[in-house]
Motif scaffolding. Structure first.
Motif, PDB file in Angstrom:
ATOM      1  N   ASP A 165      23.856 -25.840  53.930  1.00  0.00           N
ATOM      2  CA  ASP A 165      23.356 -26.407  55.179  1.00  0.00           C
ATOM      3  C   ASP A 165      24.505 -26.843  56.086  1.00  0.00           C
ATOM      4  OD1 ASP A 165      23.999 -28.469  53.386  1.00  0.00           O
ATOM      5  OD2 ASP A 165      22.613 -29.873  54.314  1.00  0.00           O
ATOM      6  N   ILE A 166      25.609 -27.277  55.499  1.00  0.00           N
ATOM      7  CA  ILE A 166      26.800 -27.648  56.274  1.00  0.00           C
ATOM      8  C   ILE A 166      27.391 -26.400  56.936  1.00  0.00           C
ATOM      9  CG2 ILE A 166      29.187 -28.472  56.103  1.00  0.00           C
ATOM     10  CD1 ILE A 166      27.261 -30.759  55.842  1.00  0.00           C
ATOM     11  N   ILE A 167      27.506 -25.321  56.177  1.00  0.00           N
ATOM     12  CA  ILE A 167      28.056 -24.067  56.699  1.00  0.00           C
ATOM     13  C   ILE A 167      27.208 -23.570  57.872  1.00  0.00           C
ATOM     14  CG2 ILE A 167      28.524 -21.632  56.167  1.00  0.00           C
ATOM     15  CD1 ILE A 167      29.086 -22.529  53.252  1.00  0.00           C
ATOM     16  N   LEU A 168      25.899 -23.566  57.709  1.00  0.00           N
ATOM     17  CA  LEU A 168      24.999 -23.063  58.745  1.00  0.00           C
ATOM     18  C   LEU A 168      25.083 -23.924  60.010  1.00  0.00           C
ATOM     19  CD1 LEU A 168      21.840 -22.170  56.617  1.00  0.00           C
ATOM     20  CD2 LEU A 168      23.640 -20.642  57.419  1.00  0.00           C
ATOM     21  N   HIS A 169      25.115 -25.238  59.848  1.00  0.00           N
ATOM     22  CA  HIS A 169      25.182 -26.131  60.993  1.00  0.00           C
ATOM     23  C   HIS A 169      26.503 -25.955  61.749  1.00  0.00           C
ATOM     24  CE1 HIS A 169      25.808 -30.016  63.118  1.00  0.00           C
ATOM     25  NE2 HIS A 169      24.502 -29.906  63.348  1.00  0.00           N
ATOM     26  N   ALA A 170      27.594 -25.823  61.020  1.00  0.00           N
ATOM     27  CA  ALA A 170      28.918 -25.671  61.644  1.00  0.00           C
ATOM     28  C   ALA A 170      28.994 -24.377  62.454  1.00  0.00           C
ATOM     29  CB  ALA A 170      30.011 -25.699  60.578  1.00  0.00           C
ATOM     30  N   LEU A 171      28.479 -23.290  61.904  1.00  0.00           N
ATOM     31  CA  LEU A 171      28.550 -22.002  62.604  1.00  0.00           C
ATOM     32  C   LEU A 171      27.675 -21.993  63.856  1.00  0.00           C
ATOM     33  CD1 LEU A 171      28.594 -19.477  59.627  1.00  0.00           C
ATOM     34  CD2 LEU A 171      30.512 -20.226  61.047  1.00  0.00           C
ATOM     35  N   GLY A 198      20.409 -16.284  53.519  1.00  0.00           N
ATOM     36  CA  GLY A 198      19.542 -16.874  54.533  1.00  0.00           C
ATOM     37  C   GLY A 198      19.951 -16.456  55.931  1.00  0.00           C
ATOM     38  N   ASP A 199      19.208 -16.933  56.935  1.00  0.00           N
ATOM     39  CA  ASP A 199      19.497 -16.626  58.335  1.00  0.00           C
ATOM     40  C   ASP A 199      20.649 -17.493  58.836  1.00  0.00           C
ATOM     41  OD1 ASP A 199      17.517 -14.710  58.492  1.00  0.00           O
ATOM     42  OD2 ASP A 199      15.996 -16.120  59.231  1.00  0.00           O
ATOM     43  N   VAL A 200      21.555 -16.854  59.573  1.00  0.00           N
ATOM     44  CA  VAL A 200      22.741 -17.540  60.096  1.00  0.00           C
ATOM     45  C   VAL A 200      22.787 -17.342  61.610  1.00  0.00           C
ATOM     46  CG1 VAL A 200      25.259 -17.720  60.020  1.00  0.00           C
ATOM     47  CG2 VAL A 200      23.990 -17.063  57.955  1.00  0.00           C
ATOM     48  N   ILE A 201      22.943 -18.425  62.359  1.00  0.00           N
ATOM     49  CA  ILE A 201      23.168 -18.345  63.805  1.00  0.00           C
ATOM     50  C   ILE A 201      24.620 -18.715  64.074  1.00  0.00           C
ATOM     51  CG2 ILE A 201      22.592 -19.339  66.058  1.00  0.00           C
ATOM     52  CD1 ILE A 201      19.754 -19.807  65.011  1.00  0.00           C
ATOM     53  N   VAL A 202      25.317 -17.850  64.813  1.00  0.00           N
ATOM     54  CA  VAL A 202      26.699 -18.118  65.222  1.00  0.00           C
ATOM     55  C   VAL A 202      26.666 -18.452  66.709  1.00  0.00           C
ATOM     56  CG1 VAL A 202      29.037 -17.197  65.402  1.00  0.00           C
ATOM     57  CG2 VAL A 202      27.580 -16.514  63.484  1.00  0.00           C
ATOM     58  N   GLY A 203      27.130 -19.644  67.056  1.00  0.00           N
ATOM     59  CA  GLY A 203      27.003 -20.126  68.421  1.00  0.00           C
ATOM     60  C   GLY A 203      27.988 -19.534  69.405  1.00  0.00           C
ATOM     61  N   LEU A 204      28.396 -18.287  69.189  1.00  0.00           N
ATOM     62  CA  LEU A 204      29.277 -17.556  70.094  1.00  0.00           C
ATOM     63  C   LEU A 204      28.722 -16.144  70.253  1.00  0.00           C
ATOM     64  CD1 LEU A 204      32.742 -18.563  68.591  1.00  0.00           C
ATOM     65  CD2 LEU A 204      31.806 -19.391  70.748  1.00  0.00           C
TER      66      LEU A 204
END
Length: 488
Positions: free
Chosen positions: A320-326, A290-296
């Motif tokens: 969903d936990i992994i995606l939210h954390a990243l 799926g699509d992943v956003i990294v907040g850095l």
């Protein structure tokens, strides 16, 4: 909590020189100043100081056990003397035994590599804690247990201290432990005898090579590779040209991540700038889909994000936990954005060698800034090559370099700056020299234009400058706040 000597030695090869293996041990110390009656003193022949010369002092202080690396004469026959071949390795194994092998009571994750260790460590911690579990951290930023951060001198602390931190984590109820495992920590046997559930390799480039660190690149690589003979599962960056050398003699199961054929791949990579908030996006396939956003910001954070996602997936964390954390990760001093209330950006990063400097500046270039203004110095008593390479990287990739002090340690700041100028001279980059770091930050802020990006390199999370053996308080965040306040 007294222990019996023979129990502390259960995983160490030794020779009993005199005394009894039934001797109670109140505690262990490798620093003679910390010895109290009934304690064990570990005498280590270090590169700077030989611990054996302090034996008369520790006997006066009431040490009941000596663990030595060479023959010593002890007249008091009530003192037990044990001889080992490698005092550092013995200290690690005995410390683990003294604290009842605390790392085995948690799921342990060790991360090694030249760059990305700290960021990936915090990403993994955030994934674990957002799943409702508790995770302790050991690394460059210090030891973090349930929000309390204790600064440490080394990325990987001395083995006794490390095992005590693990015991503190267990007592605090930590389910997981994630730590940066430095090549120097491995070389100095600070993790000798440990077994990690997961070992992680981020990347490798020449660094920490010099008289007080590694003798050459081969030794540096070999120390990194040792982690993969100390873990159950290895997770490695298969885009790194050295990854096969790292796992060549691995004894663990190996999982890979990268942009090509791997257990987790990333493609469709994008830079995102939303109202000055910089992040990255990619599409993951394999262990995570799926699509992943990294907040850095930065392509290197694609790799850090992939790595952390791999760890999370292998730990069985929900996607969903992994995606939210990243997406919501924040790492102090790692491309850290500082709000300015102005039309220019200020970022803080720990980059302190040529490779990481080049990487972070190329990252900023991906967001099309007006200008990049780089504020940096270099550490004293470290390789001069690092100074040349940082100077050249900044000269090539920033419109303006503000050359200043970092941690000069026992060197003259101007001597360090002259070395940096050797690298700058290979480029056409403009630079100014302002030795005082606060004044350097003031200058950059006062001269910033709309659309510029100011990047403070080298200090990152640190809260001090080390000058002539004294650590003086200094914070990049405070320096920026002072500079912004001076604008009125």
């Amino acid at each position: 909590m007294a222990k019996i000597l023979k129990d502390l030695l259960e995983k160490t090869e030794y020779e009993l020189v005199q005394g009894s293996l039934e001797t109670p041990v109140a505690d262990i110390a490798y620093d003679s100043r910390k010895i109290a009656p009934g304690m064990l003193f570990m005498a280590i022949e270090g590169t700077v100081v030989d611990g054996h010369k302090f034996i008369p002092d520790v006997l006066e202080r009431g040490a009941s056990v000596l663990v030595v690396e060479k023959d010593v004469a002890v007249e008091d026959k009530d003192v037990t003397v044990v001889k080992v071949k490698n005092g550092r390795a013995a200290l690690s194994k005995m410390s683990a035994a003294y604290f009842d092998y605390p790392s085995k009571k948690m799921t342990s994750i060790g991360i090694t590599g030249t760059k990305g260790k700290s960021t990936t460590t915090y990403m993994v911690r955030d994934i674990i804690e957002k799943s409702g579990k508790t995770c302790g951290i050991v690394g460059t930023i210090g030891v973090s247990i349930k929000g309390k951060v204790t600064p440490t001198e080394h990325t990987t602390p001395e083995s006794y201290d490390l095992q005590k931190y693990f015991a503190d984590m267990v007592e605090a109820g930590c389910d997981y432990m994630v730590m940066e495992v430095s090549s120097q920590g491995i070389k100095m046997d600070r993790v000798a005898g440990m077994e990690f559930d997961y070992g992680v390799f981020t990347n490798l480039s020449p660094d920490h090579i010099g008289p007080n660190e590694h003798k050459d690149f081969d030794e540096y690589l070999s120390c990194k590779a040792e982690l993969f003979r100390m873990c159950q599962v290895g997770i490695v960056n298969s885009d790194d040209p050295h990854w096969k050398d790292i796992v060549e003699n691995a004894t663990c199961e190996v999982k890979t991540y990268g942009t090509k054929e791997a257990d987790m791949t990333a493609d469709a990579i994008e830079h995102i700038n939303e109202g000055g908030e910089l992040s990255m996006k990619f599409h993951a396939s394999g262990l995570l889909n799926g699509d992943v956003i990294v907040g850095l910001p930065g392509r290197f954070n694609i790799y850090n994000g992939m790595c952390a996602a791999c760890v999370g997936a292998l730990l069985g964390m929900p996607q969903d936990i992994i995606l939210h954390a990243l997406e919501h990760v924040e790492v102090r001093g790692r491309v850290e954005s500082v709000p300015t209330g102005r039309n220019f950006s200020v970022l803080i990063d720990f980059a302190h060698n040529g490779v990481s400097t080049e990487s972070v500046l190329k990252t900023l270039r991906g967001y099309n800034p007006g200008r990049i203004i780089a504020i940096f110095g270099c550490g004293g008593n470290r390789s001069k090559l690092r100074r040349y390479e940082m100077g050249e990287a900044v000269g090539n990739l920033a419109e303006l370099a503000v050359v200043t002090s970092d941690n000069p340690r026992t060197e003259d700041v101007m001597d360090i700056i002259e070395d940096i100028k050797v690298g700058l001279a290979k480029t056409k980059g403009e630079y100014v020299v302002i030795p005082d770091r606060q004044e350097a930050v003031n200058y950059a802020v006062q001269n910033a234009k709309d659309g510029d990006m100011i990047i403070l390199l080298g200090k990152g999370h640190e809260e001090y400058q080390e000058i002539n053996g004294v650590k003086h308080h200094y914070s990049e965040r405070e320096a920026v706040a002072n500079a912004l306040a001076s604008l009125g």
